[in-house]
Design a protein around this motif. Sequence first.
Motif, PDB file in Angstrom:
ATOM      1  N   GLN A  61       8.544  -0.903   5.310  1.00 25.48           N
ATOM      2  CA  GLN A  61       7.572  -1.335   4.305  1.00 25.48           C
ATOM      3  C   GLN A  61       7.212  -2.804   4.460  1.00 25.48           C
ATOM      4  O   GLN A  61       8.061  -3.659   4.600  1.00 25.48           O
ATOM      5  CB  GLN A  61       8.138  -1.109   2.908  1.00 25.48           C
TER       6      GLN A  61
ATOM      7  N   THR B 220       6.517   9.186   2.288  1.00 25.07           N
ATOM      8  CA  THR B 220       5.328   8.419   1.947  1.00 25.07           C
ATOM      9  C   THR B 220       5.556   7.676   0.636  1.00 25.07           C
ATOM     10  O   THR B 220       6.317   8.130  -0.221  1.00 25.07           O
ATOM     11  CB  THR B 220       4.092   9.329   1.801  1.00 25.07           C
ATOM     12  N   SER B 221       4.897   6.543   0.494  1.00 29.51           N
ATOM     13  CA  SER B 221       5.045   5.787  -0.748  1.00 29.51           C
ATOM     14  C   SER B 221       3.783   4.994  -1.042  1.00 29.51           C
ATOM     15  O   SER B 221       3.039   4.601  -0.136  1.00 29.51           O
ATOM     16  CB  SER B 221       6.244   4.832  -0.670  1.00 29.51           C
ATOM     17  N   LEU B 222       3.557   4.771  -2.324  1.00 32.91           N
ATOM     18  CA  LEU B 222       2.496   3.910  -2.819  1.00 32.91           C
ATOM     19  C   LEU B 222       3.168   2.906  -3.736  1.00 32.91           C
ATOM     20  O   LEU B 222       3.825   3.286  -4.716  1.00 32.91           O
ATOM     21  CB  LEU B 222       1.440   4.724  -3.577  1.00 32.91           C
TER      22      LEU B 222
ATOM     23  N   SER C 297       0.234  -1.484  -1.734  1.00 32.62           N
ATOM     24  CA  SER C 297       0.441  -1.078  -0.347  1.00 32.62           C
ATOM     25  C   SER C 297       0.850   0.382  -0.286  1.00 32.62           C
ATOM     26  O   SER C 297       1.319   0.968  -1.276  1.00 32.62           O
ATOM     27  CB  SER C 297       1.522  -1.942   0.312  1.00 32.62           C
ATOM     28  N   THR C 298       0.698   0.972   0.900  1.00 35.22           N
ATOM     29  CA  THR C 298       1.111   2.351   1.109  1.00 35.22           C
ATOM     30  C   THR C 298       1.777   2.477   2.470  1.00 35.22           C
ATOM     31  O   THR C 298       1.505   1.705   3.397  1.00 35.22           O
ATOM     32  CB  THR C 298      -0.079   3.320   1.014  1.00 35.22           C
TER      33      THR C 298
ATOM     34  N   GLU D 195       1.095   1.978   7.932  1.00 37.80           N
ATOM     35  CA  GLU D 195       1.215   1.099   6.775  1.00 37.80           C
ATOM     36  C   GLU D 195      -0.133   0.437   6.508  1.00 37.80           C
ATOM     37  O   GLU D 195      -0.815   0.021   7.439  1.00 37.80           O
ATOM     38  CB  GLU D 195       2.264   0.017   7.019  1.00 37.80           C
TER      39      GLU D 195
END
Length: 432
Positions: A24, A299-301, A271-272, A263
């Motif tokens: 990240q 996955t992340s937001l 960010s994602t 990314e």
Amino acid sequence: MNRSLYKSAISLIFLSGPLAAIGQAVPAATANVTSNVPSYGIQQGGTLNYSLGASETIITGYNGNGGTANSTNIFGRASLVTSNETRPTSLIYSGGYIFSEIPGQPSSTFHNLGLSQVLATKHWNFVLSDLVSYLPSSQTTGISGIAGTGDVGTSATGPVLGQGVLTYYATRIVNTASGSVEGKITSSTAIETSVSYGIQRFINSQGIDNSQYTGTIGPQHRINERNSIGANYTYSRFSYGSNPYTTTSKFDFVAQGGNLTYEHLFSRRLSTNVSIGPQWTRSSNGSSLPSHLSFAANTSLNYLGKLSHAALVYYRGTDAGSGVLLGAVSDDVGLLYQQTLDPNWSVGLSGNYARTSGVLAYNTGKSKSNTFYGGIQLTRKLGHDFAVYGSYNAQNQRINNIAGFQNAFNGLTQIFGFGIIYSPQSIRIGRH
């Protein structure tokens, strides 16, 4: 060492796990949530935060009965980040004692400790970290993992993913040690590698002990200030001691695969991250676990503002089985949110939904669970150093064909918490 890397290092043990597992890129902003509940998101270097508190919880539906029970809790938390920009050290602790009147759950202590150390040079970055916990039941919310102790909306690992199946009272020790190395090939391209070793051990044989070894390696390329791409190979081995499921005294299996990563920074605050690829699972005991191909995703937001922070994460992959199953495949969605409403009021929110299936031949497609746990908390400051809060947490799990002696939780439990916290202002340490 640039500022974004320094802040990423500071946040390692506060927003790690799935949020950091795919490299990240933390936006160049600092969370400054003005609440008497310390914000364990990004913390300024050279500060010490601590708090002490007490609460009363009322619990309904535990152990499948319709009655109510209560517990009194005392707890404390502390976080420390040193000011050295090339060798920052981070520490976080949460612990306390539960005076329980819950049927089947005696009074007990709980402890969580996280440490990380970063060493950054011109071309290399090294990170070592360790997270250890001693809990009387499954971790569900907050840094403590204990519902009703005043930390909804904060977490040492972001949304709690890979938890899978919840259990009733089952004291366990969980420890994960990890290390990572990033080496720059060019100004825009680097090789990243990491290794980790995790254990879960149950006291009095109330769950299935397990160990996990994981290694990852792959290149990462920065396209521009907002976009990065990469690829990696991941290898994980899950090992178990004596168990009732197989004809051998011990059992282990391997999951490995390749992932593409992406990314993107929408802004300095938002960010994602996306990581997805095939996953191959195999075992030396093919009759218990036939080899098969599936896919893994992570996955992340992430949002990090001056008065709020939030994370929404989706995870799919093979995990150790939460001490209930000998290996599982989980689809897991987690949410973490904290917002300062005004100088005196703040709200925290967390939620998690997991669908879990066993991987063994005899229970694949049969042993399944659908699990939800989450909570909301409203906090009110009282002067400079005190705050009161009220919280609501719920745990709802439906299981199918999971052995009852494995202590899997089944049903709906609701937890109402009320407490007071003493938390003075941050203490500056080191350079000013």
